[in-house]
Design a protein around this motif. Structure first.
Motif, PDB file in Angstrom:
ATOM      1  N   THR A 558       0.798  -1.227   0.000  1.00 39.74           N
ATOM      2  CA  THR A 558       0.000   0.000   0.000  1.00 39.74           C
ATOM      3  C   THR A 558       0.824   1.267   0.000  1.00 39.74           C
ATOM      4  N   ARG A 559       2.115   1.201   0.252  1.00 34.52           N
ATOM      5  CA  ARG A 559       2.926   2.434   0.328  1.00 34.52           C
ATOM      6  C   ARG A 559       3.272   2.923  -1.089  1.00 34.52           C
ATOM      7  N   SER A 560       3.212   4.235  -1.324  1.00 36.09           N
ATOM      8  CA  SER A 560       3.603   4.867  -2.607  1.00 36.09           C
ATOM      9  C   SER A 560       5.018   5.428  -2.484  1.00 36.09           C
ATOM     10  N   PHE A 561       5.890   5.157  -3.518  1.00 37.00           N
ATOM     11  CA  PHE A 561       7.302   5.575  -3.494  1.00 37.00           C
ATOM     12  C   PHE A 561       7.485   6.811  -4.382  1.00 37.00           C
ATOM     13  N   GLN A 562       8.224   7.797  -3.919  1.00 35.77           N
ATOM     14  CA  GLN A 562       8.543   9.015  -4.663  1.00 35.77           C
ATOM     15  C   GLN A 562      10.043   9.277  -4.592  1.00 35.77           C
ATOM     16  N   ILE A 563      10.578   9.874  -5.760  1.00 32.61           N
ATOM     17  CA  ILE A 563      12.010  10.201  -5.823  1.00 32.61           C
ATOM     18  C   ILE A 563      12.227  11.522  -5.105  1.00 32.61           C
ATOM     19  N   GLU A 564      13.111  11.500  -4.173  1.00 31.38           N
ATOM     20  CA  GLU A 564      13.401  12.689  -3.393  1.00 31.38           C
ATOM     21  C   GLU A 564      14.752  13.250  -3.818  1.00 31.38           C
ATOM     22  N   GLU A 565      14.756  14.546  -4.211  1.00 27.91           N
ATOM     23  CA  GLU A 565      16.005  15.202  -4.636  1.00 27.91           C
ATOM     24  C   GLU A 565      16.895  15.441  -3.439  1.00 27.91           C
ATOM     25  N   PRO A 566      18.214  15.406  -3.732  1.00 34.06           N
ATOM     26  CA  PRO A 566      19.145  15.678  -2.631  1.00 34.06           C
ATOM     27  C   PRO A 566      19.027  17.113  -2.136  1.00 34.06           C
ATOM     28  N   ASN A 567      19.313  17.323  -0.877  1.00 34.17           N
ATOM     29  CA  ASN A 567      19.209  18.649  -0.262  1.00 34.17           C
ATOM     30  C   ASN A 567      20.309  19.565  -0.802  1.00 34.17           C
ATOM     31  N   PRO A 568      19.947  20.813  -1.208  1.00 38.38           N
ATOM     32  CA  PRO A 568      20.997  21.757  -1.681  1.00 38.38           C
ATOM     33  C   PRO A 568      21.871  22.241  -0.546  1.00 38.38           C
ATOM     34  N   GLY A 569      23.014  22.811  -0.891  1.00 39.46           N
ATOM     35  CA  GLY A 569      23.930  23.325   0.107  1.00 39.46           C
ATOM     36  C   GLY A 569      23.421  24.601   0.732  1.00 39.46           C
ATOM     37  N   LEU A 570      24.193  25.050   1.749  1.00 47.37           N
ATOM     38  CA  LEU A 570      23.792  26.250   2.462  1.00 47.37           C
ATOM     39  C   LEU A 570      23.873  27.479   1.570  1.00 47.37           C
ATOM     40  N   ALA A 571      24.960  27.589   0.760  1.00 51.88           N
ATOM     41  CA  ALA A 571      25.124  28.772  -0.111  1.00 51.88           C
ATOM     42  C   ALA A 571      24.016  28.825  -1.158  1.00 51.88           C
ATOM     43  N   LYS A 572      23.639  27.637  -1.673  1.00 47.80           N
ATOM     44  CA  LYS A 572      22.591  27.605  -2.695  1.00 47.80           C
ATOM     45  C   LYS A 572      21.248  27.989  -2.110  1.00 47.80           C
ATOM     46  N   ARG A 573      20.954  27.552  -0.855  1.00 48.79           N
ATOM     47  CA  ARG A 573      19.693  27.892  -0.238  1.00 48.79           C
ATOM     48  C   ARG A 573      19.606  29.388   0.054  1.00 48.79           C
ATOM     49  N   ILE A 574      20.736  30.002   0.463  1.00 44.32           N
ATOM     50  CA  ILE A 574      20.733  31.454   0.702  1.00 44.32           C
ATOM     51  C   ILE A 574      20.518  32.217  -0.598  1.00 44.32           C
ATOM     52  N   ALA A 575      21.142  31.711  -1.659  1.00 42.44           N
ATOM     53  CA  ALA A 575      20.971  32.382  -2.972  1.00 42.44           C
ATOM     54  C   ALA A 575      19.534  32.282  -3.446  1.00 42.44           C
ATOM     55  N   ASN A 576      18.878  31.142  -3.206  1.00 43.56           N
ATOM     56  CA  ASN A 576      17.483  30.994  -3.627  1.00 43.56           C
ATOM     57  C   ASN A 576      16.564  31.919  -2.836  1.00 43.56           C
ATOM     58  N   VAL A 577      16.880  32.123  -1.560  1.00 43.63           N
ATOM     59  CA  VAL A 577      16.069  33.043  -0.768  1.00 43.63           C
ATOM     60  C   VAL A 577      16.200  34.466  -1.312  1.00 43.63           C
ATOM     61  N   ILE A 578      17.432  34.853  -1.666  1.00 39.22           N
ATOM     62  CA  ILE A 578      17.631  36.207  -2.192  1.00 39.22           C
ATOM     63  C   ILE A 578      16.938  36.364  -3.532  1.00 39.22           C
ATOM     64  N   ARG A 579      16.981  35.303  -4.338  1.00 42.44           N
ATOM     65  CA  ARG A 579      16.350  35.373  -5.657  1.00 42.44           C
ATOM     66  C   ARG A 579      14.832  35.471  -5.516  1.00 42.44           C
ATOM     67  N   ARG A 580      14.227  34.756  -4.487  1.00 38.26           N
ATOM     68  CA  ARG A 580      12.780  34.881  -4.303  1.00 38.26           C
ATOM     69  C   ARG A 580      12.405  36.291  -3.870  1.00 38.26           C
ATOM     70  N   MET A 581      13.253  36.896  -3.051  1.00 40.93           N
ATOM     71  CA  MET A 581      12.981  38.250  -2.603  1.00 40.93           C
ATOM     72  C   MET A 581      13.063  39.235  -3.767  1.00 40.93           C
ATOM     73  N   ARG A 582      13.869  38.926  -4.733  1.00 39.76           N
ATOM     74  CA  ARG A 582      14.031  39.827  -5.893  1.00 39.76           C
ATOM     75  C   ARG A 582      13.073  39.454  -7.004  1.00 39.76           C
ATOM     76  N   GLY A 583      12.295  38.401  -6.799  1.00 43.91           N
ATOM     77  CA  GLY A 583      11.338  38.003  -7.827  1.00 43.91           C
ATOM     78  C   GLY A 583      11.934  37.221  -8.960  1.00 43.91           C
ATOM     79  N   VAL A 584      13.084  36.635  -8.734  1.00 43.42           N
ATOM     80  CA  VAL A 584      13.768  35.842  -9.760  1.00 43.42           C
ATOM     81  C   VAL A 584      13.564  34.378  -9.435  1.00 43.42           C
ATOM     82  N   PRO A 585      13.288  33.533 -10.428  1.00 42.60           N
ATOM     83  CA  PRO A 585      13.128  32.091 -10.166  1.00 42.60           C
ATOM     84  C   PRO A 585      14.373  31.520  -9.499  1.00 42.60           C
ATOM     85  N   PRO A 586      14.161  30.565  -8.549  1.00 46.79           N
ATOM     86  CA  PRO A 586      15.334  29.979  -7.859  1.00 46.79           C
ATOM     87  C   PRO A 586      16.149  29.108  -8.784  1.00 46.79           C
ATOM     88  N   LEU A 587      17.360  28.862  -8.362  1.00 45.45           N
ATOM     89  CA  LEU A 587      18.270  28.032  -9.158  1.00 45.45           C
ATOM     90  C   LEU A 587      17.841  26.567  -9.121  1.00 45.45           C
TER      91      LEU A 587
END
Length: 587
Positions: A558-587
């Motif tokens: 009964t369990r459904s399996f999904q592919i989980e992407e690896p977690n991005p690094g700290l620098a990449k997550r900070i860059a994505n936050v800045i890009r969301r604040m500027r209205g730019v799609p994340p990396l």
């Protein structure tokens, strides 16, 4: 100055005898036709016997006589003194005699002597049916269910597995010389517990209930705190006169109790009605024609052993169990009995501990011998204490089917020699259908002990047939011993209405002997018992395995399996936050 009750009886008998000699009848009292003669009568008695052990034996007797015919086509509809519930039982089930008892405790014969009316521990029921009954077994089963509801007891557990049909024991105690024992049924429930719910419906059968008369003393918390308690109901047809020209139905309710000196918490040997029953007597039952209190003073003729207070000048003598006894009588129908305070609190105060109890001529005991849970042996000992006379006894044994008797091992010995029974009746058991029935007529030599032994094998029951407490054991009913025991006192049988009730229950045809019925102890037998904890362990283990195995399989299905992407690094997550604040799609 003492006054004897028997004097009036003797004088009346003298007048009648003189009239017979002269060829004329004794003068009779003429009753006007406008005053109808009552067809029913009620009497009540209480007998108190001080025992040599310091205990007190109290026996209540309530007798209701009714001149009626329950077997007629027009059913009896009007009841005055006789309880309607029992009258309907007699009529519906065509009962000739009915005897039922509920007993808590075991009667110690060697310490207390013989009881007035014996009964085995637990519940006992034996019934004689009329000849008109076609299906006795079906009627017996329905009757036990009805009595179970009337007396709030477990009589509905009586079935074919614990019911026997004796061939010689339990003859009718009333009228009729019945020889066809196919209309007799006998059963016991040795494990039946007697409590307040059995006493309450028993008291409601009395005409006055527990509101007046001697029944006010029947307080449950006192009665069930005693060493022995037995209540019974006996129904039979009896003669109204010694010529037996007219007959009537007799309902006799009996209650016997032994109050122990030590269980009551008393520090001195002193008894009173209030100490025994927490009540005193204030009046007789208004519906009773006779209400009397008897105190056995046979062993206390001069008052050297105990003292009665208040004293009475009325004495009575009666032959009880082959012995002539003397009683002090308190007539509750007389206002002078209660004195100025309108209350009777009889006091018995001991003065001396001397004196010996008369040893019973016949008593018996039974036990189980052997070791292990496969085989065993039942021993029944019968004692004849008469110094020079032998007498026969009739022994009845009803053994459950799960104890398989080896009847070829049956042996009867007296004084080290074989004692061959003159009569043997044996009915083998059938598994889960009927019990063993063994009846023997044995001659007991004088001053001897007769031992009856028989071996048995224990059966293995189905796991559903065990009670909730199987390791407690299984009860086997008491053996029943009936006999005519030699007596040194002639018993006069033609004045039963003048004698006290407790001395006239069992009929006796011979003046040199009296009838007695005694019961042995019930047996407690252990059977091979499976380990009921093992099924529990198996269930727990099985449930655990099923839960683990089935749970894992269910999760996979009964369990459904999904592919989980690896977690991005700290620098990449900070860059994505800045890009969301500027209205730019994340990396």
């Amino acid at each position: 100055m003492l006054r004897w009750e028997a004097t009036e009886v003797k004088e009346a008998a003298t007048v009648d005898a003189a009239a017979d000699i002269q060829g004329t009848s004794a003068p009779e009292t003429v009753v006007p036709s406008s005053v109808p003669q009552p067809k029913d009568d009620f009497q009540e008695e209480l007998v108190i016997r001080p025992l040599h052990s310091g205990d007190i034996y109290a026996s209540f007797q309530f007798r209701t006589l009714w001149d009626t015919d329950f077997m007629r086509e027009n059913k009896v509809s009007h009841y005055r003194l006789f309880p309607k519930s029992l009258g309907q039982v007699i009529s519906k089930f065509s009962v000739r005699e009915l005897h039922i008892s509920f007993t808590q405790g075991y009667w110690r014969t060697m310490q207390w002597g013989q009881p007035f009316i014996p009964s085995p521990p637990g519940a006992e029921l034996w019934v004689w049916f009329q000849d008109s009954v076609t299906d006795v077994d079906a009627t017996w089963k329905e009757l036990t269910n009805v009595l179970s509801g009337i007396f709030c007891a477990s009589l509905n557990f009586i079935d074919s597995t614990n019911t026997v049909q004796p061939s010689a024991s339990f003859k009718p105690l009333g009228l009729g010389n019945v020889t066809d024992h196919s209309f007799l049924r006998y059963a016991t429930l040795p494990r039946e517990i007697v409590c307040t719910e059995n006493l309450t419906p028993w008291k409601k059968l009395l005409p006055c209930g527990s509101k007046a008369g001697l029944a006010v003393l029947l307080k449950s918390e006192k009665l069930f705190h005693s060493s022995f308690h037995s209540q019974a109901v006996h129904i039979r047809s009896v003669c109204q006169d010694w010529q037996c020209k007219t007959t009537s139905w007799e309902l006799r309710q009996t209650l016997n109790s032994v109050f122990d000196l030590h269980n009551s918490g008393q520090t001195k040997r002193e008894w009173s009605l209030f100490k025994m029953f927490s009540r005193t007597l204030t009046e007789a039952c208004p519906l009773a024609s006779s209400s009397k209190l008897y105190i056995d003073i046979t062993d206390n003729p001069q008052g050297e052993q105990f003292e009665l207070s208040p004293a009475t000048s009325l004495l009575s003598q009666a032959v009880v169990l082959g012995d002539r006894r003397t009683f002090s009588v308190y007539d509750l129908t007389q206002e002078t009995t209660f004195g100025t305070v309108r209350s009777l609190n009889l006091l018995i105060r001991w003065k001396s501990n001397e004196g010996e109890m008369l040893r019973p001529l016949l008593h018996a005991e039974r036990y189980v011998a052997g070791y292990g849970l496969q085989t065993g042996e039942i021993h029944t000992l019968m004692y004849n204490n008469h110094p020079y006379r032998s007498f026969p006894v009739l022994l009845l044994d009803s053994v459950p089917w799960y104890l398989r008797l080896y009847i070829h091992t049956l042996s009867v010995t007296s004084k080290g020699k074989d004692n061959k029974p003159s009569y043997i009746h044996y009915e083998p058991s059938k598994d889960r259908v009927k019990p063993h029935l063994l009846e023997m007529l044995i001659q007991l030599p004088p001053n001897s002990v007769t031992e009856v032994t028989v071996q048995f094998e224990r059966a293995l029951l189905k796991w559903t047939e065990y009670p909730p407490d199987p390791n407690h054991g299984f009860y086997v009913g008491s053996s029943v011993i009936s006999s005519l025991v030699p007596s040194t006192v002639a018993m006069h049988t033609n004045s039963t209405r003048e004698r006290p009730l407790f001395s006239s229950f069992f009929p006796c045809k011979e003046e040199s002997s009296y009838f007695v019925r005694i019961y042995t102890e019930p047996l407690l037998v252990n059977l091979p018992t499976p380990d009921f904890s093992m099924p529990y362990n198996v269930i727990c283990l099985t449930c655990t395995v099923v839960a683990v195995g089935y749970g894992s399989l269910y999760n996979l299905l009964t369990r459904s399996f999904q592919i989980e992407e690896p977690n991005p690094g700290l620098a990449k997550r900070i860059a994505n936050v800045i890009r969301r604040m500027r209205g730019v799609p994340p990396l």
